[in-house]
Design a protein around this motif. Sequence first.
Motif, PDB file in Angstrom:
ATOM      1  N   LYS A 282       0.835  -1.203   0.000  1.00 18.43           N
ATOM      2  CA  LYS A 282       0.000   0.000   0.000  1.00 18.43           C
ATOM      3  C   LYS A 282       0.871   1.255   0.000  1.00 18.43           C
ATOM      4  O   LYS A 282       0.566   2.225  -0.695  1.00 18.43           O
ATOM      5  CB  LYS A 282      -0.934   0.002   1.206  1.00 18.43           C
ATOM      6  N   LEU A 283       1.971   1.221   0.745  1.00 17.51           N
ATOM      7  CA  LEU A 283       2.908   2.350   0.756  1.00 17.51           C
ATOM      8  C   LEU A 283       3.487   2.564  -0.644  1.00 17.51           C
ATOM      9  O   LEU A 283       3.541   3.694  -1.139  1.00 17.51           O
ATOM     10  CB  LEU A 283       4.037   2.095   1.758  1.00 17.51           C
ATOM     11  N   LEU A 284       3.909   1.488  -1.310  1.00 20.88           N
ATOM     12  CA  LEU A 284       4.465   1.588  -2.656  1.00 20.88           C
ATOM     13  C   LEU A 284       3.446   2.184  -3.620  1.00 20.88           C
ATOM     14  O   LEU A 284       3.755   3.103  -4.388  1.00 20.88           O
ATOM     15  CB  LEU A 284       4.925   0.215  -3.151  1.00 20.88           C
ATOM     16  N   PHE A 285       2.211   1.700  -3.577  1.00 21.02           N
ATOM     17  CA  PHE A 285       1.183   2.166  -4.513  1.00 21.02           C
ATOM     18  C   PHE A 285       0.714   3.585  -4.186  1.00 21.02           C
ATOM     19  O   PHE A 285       0.182   4.268  -5.053  1.00 21.02           O
ATOM     20  CB  PHE A 285       0.008   1.195  -4.548  1.00 21.02           C
ATOM     21  N   THR A 286       0.915   4.031  -2.963  1.00 23.05           N
ATOM     22  CA  THR A 286       0.590   5.410  -2.594  1.00 23.05           C
ATOM     23  C   THR A 286       1.697   6.351  -3.049  1.00 23.05           C
ATOM     24  O   THR A 286       1.438   7.405  -3.621  1.00 23.05           O
ATOM     25  CB  THR A 286       0.397   5.534  -1.069  1.00 23.05           C
TER      26      THR A 286
ATOM     27  N   LYS B  76      -1.036   2.905  -8.959  1.00 24.32           N
ATOM     28  CA  LYS B  76      -2.453   2.919  -8.599  1.00 24.32           C
ATOM     29  C   LYS B  76      -3.308   3.400  -9.767  1.00 24.32           C
ATOM     30  O   LYS B  76      -4.324   2.803 -10.098  1.00 24.32           O
ATOM     31  CB  LYS B  76      -2.643   3.820  -7.377  1.00 24.32           C
ATOM     32  N   LYS B  77      -2.844   4.464 -10.416  1.00 21.11           N
ATOM     33  CA  LYS B  77      -3.608   5.049 -11.518  1.00 21.11           C
ATOM     34  C   LYS B  77      -3.770   4.073 -12.684  1.00 21.11           C
ATOM     35  O   LYS B  77      -4.824   4.014 -13.311  1.00 21.11           O
ATOM     36  CB  LYS B  77      -2.918   6.322 -12.002  1.00 21.11           C
ATOM     37  N   TYR B  78      -2.726   3.297 -12.964  1.00 18.39           N
ATOM     38  CA  TYR B  78      -2.760   2.375 -14.098  1.00 18.39           C
ATOM     39  C   TYR B  78      -2.835   0.917 -13.646  1.00 18.39           C
ATOM     40  O   TYR B  78      -2.366   0.011 -14.329  1.00 18.39           O
ATOM     41  CB  TYR B  78      -1.540   2.607 -14.998  1.00 18.39           C
ATOM     42  N   ALA B  79      -3.460   0.685 -12.506  1.00 19.10           N
ATOM     43  CA  ALA B  79      -3.574  -0.669 -11.954  1.00 19.10           C
ATOM     44  C   ALA B  79      -4.261  -1.635 -12.912  1.00 19.10           C
ATOM     45  O   ALA B  79      -3.976  -2.836 -12.903  1.00 19.10           O
ATOM     46  CB  ALA B  79      -4.321  -0.637 -10.620  1.00 19.10           C
TER      47      ALA B  79
ATOM     48  N   ARG C 124      18.011   4.530   6.322  1.00 19.36           N
ATOM     49  CA  ARG C 124      17.517   5.410   5.253  1.00 19.36           C
ATOM     50  C   ARG C 124      16.286   4.774   4.617  1.00 19.36           C
ATOM     51  O   ARG C 124      16.372   4.101   3.596  1.00 19.36           O
ATOM     52  CB  ARG C 124      18.601   5.632   4.200  1.00 19.36           C
ATOM     53  N   PRO C 125      15.108   4.979   5.212  1.00 17.66           N
ATOM     54  CA  PRO C 125      13.897   4.348   4.679  1.00 17.66           C
ATOM     55  C   PRO C 125      13.458   4.971   3.353  1.00 17.66           C
ATOM     56  O   PRO C 125      13.638   6.168   3.120  1.00 17.66           O
ATOM     57  CB  PRO C 125      12.856   4.595   5.774  1.00 17.66           C
ATOM     58  N   GLY C 126      12.917   4.114   2.497  1.00 21.93           N
ATOM     59  CA  GLY C 126      12.418   4.610   1.228  1.00 21.93           C
ATOM     60  C   GLY C 126      12.189   3.513   0.221  1.00 21.93           C
ATOM     61  O   GLY C 126      12.049   2.339   0.569  1.00 21.93           O
ATOM     62  N   ILE C 127      12.171   3.902  -1.049  1.00 21.81           N
ATOM     63  CA  ILE C 127      11.891   2.977  -2.146  1.00 21.81           C
ATOM     64  C   ILE C 127      13.030   3.063  -3.158  1.00 21.81           C
ATOM     65  O   ILE C 127      13.316   4.137  -3.700  1.00 21.81           O
ATOM     66  CB  ILE C 127      10.555   3.322  -2.829  1.00 21.81           C
TER      67      ILE C 127
ATOM     68  N   GLY D  65       6.546   9.070 -10.831  1.00 26.03           N
ATOM     69  CA  GLY D  65       6.611  10.489 -11.119  1.00 26.03           C
ATOM     70  C   GLY D  65       8.019  11.049 -11.239  1.00 26.03           C
ATOM     71  O   GLY D  65       8.216  12.263 -11.161  1.00 26.03           O
ATOM     72  N   VAL D  66       9.023  10.174 -11.440  1.00 24.64           N
ATOM     73  CA  VAL D  66      10.402  10.648 -11.543  1.00 24.64           C
ATOM     74  C   VAL D  66      10.997  10.399 -12.932  1.00 24.64           C
ATOM     75  O   VAL D  66      12.198  10.498 -13.130  1.00 24.64           O
ATOM     76  CB  VAL D  66      11.302  10.029 -10.446  1.00 24.64           C
ATOM     77  N   GLY D  67      10.159  10.053 -13.888  1.00 30.29           N
ATOM     78  CA  GLY D  67      10.637   9.829 -15.248  1.00 30.29           C
ATOM     79  C   GLY D  67      11.413   8.540 -15.402  1.00 30.29           C
ATOM     80  O   GLY D  67      11.277   7.619 -14.603  1.00 30.29           O
ATOM     81  N   ASP D  68      12.236   8.492 -16.428  1.00 33.40           N
ATOM     82  CA  ASP D  68      12.941   7.247 -16.744  1.00 33.40           C
ATOM     83  C   ASP D  68      14.308   7.161 -16.070  1.00 33.40           C
ATOM     84  O   ASP D  68      15.315   6.832 -16.675  1.00 33.40           O
ATOM     85  CB  ASP D  68      13.061   7.050 -18.256  1.00 33.40           C
ATOM     86  N   THR D  69      14.328   7.496 -14.796  1.00 34.45           N
ATOM     87  CA  THR D  69      15.546   7.354 -14.007  1.00 34.45           C
ATOM     88  C   THR D  69      15.340   6.244 -12.981  1.00 34.45           C
ATOM     89  O   THR D  69      14.232   5.784 -12.760  1.00 34.45           O
ATOM     90  CB  THR D  69      15.889   8.668 -13.280  1.00 34.45           C
ATOM     91  N   SER D  70      16.425   5.815 -12.374  1.00 34.16           N
ATOM     92  CA  SER D  70      16.351   4.750 -11.360  1.00 34.16           C
ATOM     93  C   SER D  70      16.792   5.282 -10.001  1.00 34.16           C
ATOM     94  O   SER D  70      17.770   4.830  -9.434  1.00 34.16           O
ATOM     95  CB  SER D  70      17.242   3.573 -11.762  1.00 34.16           C
ATOM     96  N   PRO D  71      16.086   6.240  -9.485  1.00 32.23           N
ATOM     97  CA  PRO D  71      16.532   6.836  -8.221  1.00 32.23           C
ATOM     98  C   PRO D  71      16.054   6.083  -6.990  1.00 32.23           C
ATOM     99  O   PRO D  71      15.333   5.096  -7.068  1.00 32.23           O
ATOM    100  CB  PRO D  71      15.877   8.215  -8.262  1.00 32.23           C
ATOM    101  N   PHE D  72      16.457   6.613  -5.881  1.00 29.63           N
ATOM    102  CA  PHE D  72      15.955   6.186  -4.585  1.00 29.63           C
ATOM    103  C   PHE D  72      15.022   7.292  -4.112  1.00 29.63           C
ATOM    104  O   PHE D  72      15.358   8.471  -4.183  1.00 29.63           O
ATOM    105  CB  PHE D  72      17.118   6.016  -3.595  1.00 29.63           C
ATOM    106  N   ILE D  73      13.837   6.920  -3.660  1.00 31.57           N
ATOM    107  CA  ILE D  73      12.879   7.894  -3.144  1.00 31.57           C
ATOM    108  C   ILE D  73      12.878   7.791  -1.624  1.00 31.57           C
ATOM    109  O   ILE D  73      12.559   6.738  -1.063  1.00 31.57           O
ATOM    110  CB  ILE D  73      11.453   7.626  -3.681  1.00 31.57           C
ATOM    111  N   ASP D  74      13.275   8.860  -0.957  1.00 28.91           N
ATOM    112  CA  ASP D  74      13.225   8.878   0.503  1.00 28.91           C
ATOM    113  C   ASP D  74      11.768   8.838   0.933  1.00 28.91           C
ATOM    114  O   ASP D  74      10.947   9.639   0.482  1.00 28.91           O
ATOM    115  CB  ASP D  74      13.898  10.140   1.052  1.00 28.91           C
ATOM    116  N   GLU D  75      11.428   7.881   1.779  1.00 32.99           N
ATOM    117  CA  GLU D  75      10.058   7.735   2.272  1.00 32.99           C
ATOM    118  C   GLU D  75      10.134   7.216   3.714  1.00 32.99           C
ATOM    119  O   GLU D  75      10.381   6.033   3.946  1.00 32.99           O
ATOM    120  CB  GLU D  75       9.272   6.761   1.386  1.00 32.99           C
TER     121      GLU D  75
END
Length: 158
Positions: A53-57, A63-66, A123-126, A138-148
Amino acid sequence: MRWIAAILIIISVAIFSGVLDFEEAYEAKKASLTIHAPGATPEQMAVIKQTGKLLFTTCDGLKKYASDIEQVEASIGGIGSRNAGWVKGVNFKIKIADNPSSLPNKWRAAGHNLFYTVVGDKRPGIDIGKSTAGWFCGVGDTSPFIDEPRGVIVDQLT
């Protein structure tokens, strides 16, 4: 018109009978998803569901294209590609349909497997494991780490 009514009835029955592991039907096209995590204990599965649920939020494109997602698989243990002292993580492999009906063409995600790892610890996140998966976050075609900060949920895994 009858096939639309039939689909709505099937989804309604699934929702109210408790068949849906994800516990909610998504707004976009009323798609429903089930997380498959073979070998997970009931306690682990509860954490995996919360992590899903955290990932899909956080990655609201999922979620939009489920309705274009065929399968969601989860596993425990992977620590992502950026080792920042992570000990635990929940890996998600999300299979996109070969012929998606609603995804933007520029994402070029048809038939792809998307990879994400939700981590906690210091360092929590995705961790986004594949560039195509970034579009859904929402970060385009990059492979970043999202702090969450809510990623600490995985620290409850045993």
